[in-house]
Design a protein around this motif. Sequence first.
Motif, PDB file in Angstrom:
ATOM      1  N   SER A 131       0.979  -1.155  -0.096  1.00 41.02           N
ATOM      2  CA  SER A 131      -0.121   0.145   0.198  1.00 41.02           C
ATOM      3  C   SER A 131       0.921   1.073   0.033  1.00 41.02           C
ATOM      4  O   SER A 131       2.007   0.885   0.574  1.00 41.02           O
ATOM      5  N   HIS A 161      -3.830  -1.326  -2.897  1.00 36.59           N
ATOM      6  CA  HIS A 161      -4.182  -0.522  -1.863  1.00 36.59           C
ATOM      7  C   HIS A 161      -3.704   1.003  -1.958  1.00 36.59           C
ATOM      8  O   HIS A 161      -2.336   1.066  -2.097  1.00 36.59           O
ATOM      9  N   ALA A 214      -9.106   0.367  -2.309  1.00 36.34           N
ATOM     10  CA  ALA A 214      -8.175  -1.135  -2.572  1.00 36.34           C
ATOM     11  C   ALA A 214      -9.008  -1.690  -3.539  1.00 36.34           C
ATOM     12  O   ALA A 214     -10.075  -1.668  -4.003  1.00 36.34           O
ATOM     13  N   THR A 261      -8.393  -4.683   1.207  1.00 37.43           N
ATOM     14  CA  THR A 261      -8.720  -3.832   2.330  1.00 37.43           C
ATOM     15  C   THR A 261      -7.822  -3.995   3.484  1.00 37.43           C
ATOM     16  O   THR A 261      -7.442  -5.236   3.537  1.00 37.43           O
TER      17      THR A 261
END
Length: 384
Positions: A159, A188, A244, A249
């Motif tokens: 992420s 993400h 996401a 998530t």
Amino acid sequence: MSTKKIAVYIHIPFCEHICYYCDFNKVFIEGQPVDQYLQMLVLEMQLWLKRYPDVEIPTIYIGGGTPSSLSVDQLDYLLSNIIKNIDLSNVQEFTMEANPGDLTEEKLWVLQKYGVNRLSMGVQTFNNRLLKKIGRKHTAEDVEETLAFLAKNNFNNVSIDLIYALPGQTLEDFEDTLKRALSYQLPHYSMYSLILENKTMFMNWVRKGNLILPSQDEEAAMFQLAIDTMKQAGYYQYEVSNFAKPGFTSKHNLIYWDNEHYFGFGAGASGYVDNVRYRNYGPIQHYLKPLQTNQLPILSEEILSIREQMEEEMFLGLRKSEGVSIARFEDKFQKKFTDVYGKILPELVEQGYISYTIGESIRLTQKGLFVGNDVFEKFLIDEK
């Protein structure tokens, strides 16, 4: 009786460089007792886990500061001790924060060896001029290099954090950063507007008139651009600031927004266990001192009343796109939702800030997203 589930947050307060906007509990790593800190951090973990011997830990998140500023040996020490004390078989997500440029292939191998399966990188912007302006030491090229060796080592659950409404940032700058970020097709992305915090260099500069920030309208336009661009690229905005691909998530962050329990280990860390919110001492020596006599380093504790728990359930839960489940609320607090909040719902629905499906859920509308804090305030319960 079901096993108690409590997530784990671990705070590493050391940084190789202090960013101008950051107010997290952090110190410059040079000359700090890092090894002693890690030993005491492990002891704190053991003291808490002794209190909860049968706990199941669903997620672990190592944040900072900059966890990737630790040396290879220090990372090895920390992670090997985490897995000695925590049964990883129930851990669905094990995240560590990293800075582009700090993360080496050797450090990555250590993370993989001990089961870290997700990385969160503070990129902030792909504009080198703006990176310099906000006091980041990495460049857009460092990000590219880091993402390339992560892909080469089959580490794909990554992420990145971006910040918008930076000083001197235009809508075009942010659009360019979004395009660059999406070109990596990561699972993400997190996006936050710059918040001016007290005791940061940025706040001092703004007060002196030395720093000009984008207007509120420009900030709102950037947020809207983020929402539209991410949606178009196939990302789901599952929380106000988080986007996401399906299945990616952040399980750890959802524990916060679902108002579930978590340990906070480390200097300045906060935890929430058995409806008690606690905060550890922030300064390193203040944190270490109680642990040297096998005492937990807790600075303050607050037992939340049912009223406060319900308020938190609402303003944390409303950050999620799916909102707050009425059934879950009623089951958790043994109160009828409309008995608690029935009076304020019609006004918020009429203003177009929330959508309310009777007996099912309450959530922010697109319009409500832009005035979230004003909506959250409406859910503070009058004690009269």
